[in-house]
Design a protein around this motif. Structure first.
Motif, PDB file in Angstrom:
ATOM      1  N   LEU A 188       0.825  -1.200  -0.339  1.00 51.88           N
ATOM      2  CA  LEU A 188       0.098  -0.166   0.024  1.00 51.88           C
ATOM      3  C   LEU A 188       0.843   1.347   0.257  1.00 51.88           C
ATOM      4  N   MET A 189       2.254   1.474   1.296  1.00 52.44           N
ATOM      5  CA  MET A 189       2.770   2.389   0.872  1.00 52.44           C
ATOM      6  C   MET A 189       3.609   2.343  -0.069  1.00 52.44           C
ATOM      7  N   PHE A 190       4.037   1.450  -0.455  1.00 56.17           N
ATOM      8  CA  PHE A 190       4.255   1.164  -2.566  1.00 56.17           C
ATOM      9  C   PHE A 190       3.665   2.273  -3.249  1.00 56.17           C
ATOM     10  N   CYS A 191       2.391   1.904  -3.171  1.00 53.99           N
ATOM     11  CA  CYS A 191       1.630   2.313  -4.664  1.00 53.99           C
ATOM     12  C   CYS A 191       0.841   3.264  -3.880  1.00 53.99           C
ATOM     13  N   ILE A 192       0.465   4.056  -2.796  1.00 55.44           N
ATOM     14  CA  ILE A 192       0.915   5.516  -2.749  1.00 55.44           C
ATOM     15  C   ILE A 192       2.104   6.319  -3.154  1.00 55.44           C
ATOM     16  N   PHE A 263      -2.732  -4.632  -7.541  1.00 55.94           N
ATOM     17  CA  PHE A 263      -3.343  -4.428  -9.005  1.00 55.94           C
ATOM     18  C   PHE A 263      -3.629  -2.994  -9.625  1.00 55.94           C
ATOM     19  N   LEU A 264      -3.492  -2.097  -8.609  1.00 55.07           N
ATOM     20  CA  LEU A 264      -3.666  -0.785  -8.715  1.00 55.07           C
ATOM     21  C   LEU A 264      -2.342   0.122  -8.968  1.00 55.07           C
ATOM     22  N   GLY A 265      -1.479  -0.210  -7.903  1.00 57.70           N
ATOM     23  CA  GLY A 265      -0.432   0.039  -8.968  1.00 57.70           C
ATOM     24  C   GLY A 265       0.378  -0.984  -9.711  1.00 57.70           C
ATOM     25  N   PHE A 266       0.202  -1.803 -10.494  1.00 56.05           N
ATOM     26  CA  PHE A 266       0.417  -2.180 -11.551  1.00 56.05           C
ATOM     27  C   PHE A 266      -0.103  -1.591 -12.811  1.00 56.05           C
ATOM     28  N   LYS A 272       3.507   6.056 -14.734  1.00 55.03           N
ATOM     29  CA  LYS A 272       4.372   6.723 -14.163  1.00 55.03           C
ATOM     30  C   LYS A 272       5.644   7.406 -14.204  1.00 55.03           C
ATOM     31  N   ASP A 273       5.535   8.852 -14.583  1.00 52.34           N
ATOM     32  CA  ASP A 273       7.603   9.063 -14.522  1.00 52.34           C
ATOM     33  C   ASP A 273       7.767   9.269 -13.816  1.00 52.34           C
TER      34      ASP A 273
END
Length: 280
Positions: A188-192, A263-266, A272-273
């Motif tokens: 979660l921290m990674f994706c945020i 999947f949110l992070g994926f 992402k730039d």
């Protein structure tokens, strides 16, 4: 391929085996030593030994978990792990492969975190530790008498847990749930951090931890939405009111929560730039 694996092995060692990890392990040891001191004193006074299943009740103690979650937040505070060293990996493998590598790192590191907490508990109780397939007399005494109050033991040992689980079953279930929750926090921290930034990830993780710390002052349905409370297996299925998470609910929803943030992070990583930062 061999060079690629060697490179990632080096990164894994660099991230896990460092000064920050040593400090966090030291704090974790002091926390467990303080909370298990009276349990060990009771065992020594009674001349009885205790099984490693004592960790189940330590992990269910809110005071321990509050410190534990803060340490996890600090451990993953360097997300999204973007450094000049990682530029080489992304250029060679692409963003998707790099993202999957970070997820693997979080999965492995979260397992090591939970196992470290378990082994530190065993180390603290080593003088009175025994290995048995049945519950020991120390935990049984704490569950059936007021010995916990007499020895100022902060860890609660509900009899329903001794009646519901075998010791090995309770340990495995606690470790698996703990692994899943810690993994959820890390991902979660990674994706945020990917969607917004590192500060936002830390703020949200802090808010979740604070909500967990004062969850008794909120409606019990909050426990359904905050996975942090699911590590307290002594609380699962307790009907405070009409709302109460159960073991079955946690086993179903925790994988769903993990898949959701994954999947949110994926999907985020595709757009992402990156902004490259100096190594901290």
């Amino acid at each position: 391929m061999a060079k690629y694996l060697d490179f990632h092995t080096h990164l894994l060692r660099h991230r896990i085996f460092n000064v920050k990890t040593v400090i966090l392990l030291g704090i974790l040891w002091l926390t467990e030593d303080m909370m298990l001191q009276q349990v060990a004193a009771l065992g020594a006074a009674a001349g009885e030994r205790i099984t490693p299943a004592a960790y189940v009740f330590l992990q269910s103690y809110a005071g321990f978990l509050l410190i534990f979650f803060l340490e996890i937040m600090v451990f993953y505070s360097d997300t999204p792990f973007i450094t000049h060293e990682q530029l080489y990996v992304i250029l060679r493998t692409g963003k998707i492969r790099w993202y999957l590598d970070q997820i693997v790192y979080i999965v492995i590191s979260s397992l090591l975190i939970v196992l470290s907490a378990f082994f530190l508990c065993m180390l603290r109780l080593l003088p009175i530790l025994k290995y048995s397939l049945s519950w020991d007399r120390v935990l049984g005494t704490l569950a059936l008498t007021d010995a916990g109050q007499q020895f100022d033991i902060v860890i609660a040992v509900p009899y329903k847990i001794l009646n519901r689980y075998e010791p090995a079953e309770a340990i495995v279930y606690s470790l698996l749930i703990g692994w899943g929750v810690v993994c959820f926090i890390g991902i979660l921290m990674f994706c945020i951090s990917l969607i917004r930034n590192r500060k936002t990830a830390i703020i949200i993780a802090t808010i979740m931890t604070l909500i967990f710390g004062i969850q008794n002052y909120y409606p019990t349905w909050i426990r359904y939405l905050i996975p942090l409370s699911w590590m307290q297996i002594t609380e699962l299925g307790v009907r405070y009111s009409e709302f109460a998470p159960t073991q079955k609910y946690v086993c179903i929803m925790l994988p769903i929560f993990l898949c959701t943030v994954f999947f949110l992070g994926f999907f985020c990583i595709k757009k992402k730039d990156f902004e490259w930062m100096e190594e901290e």
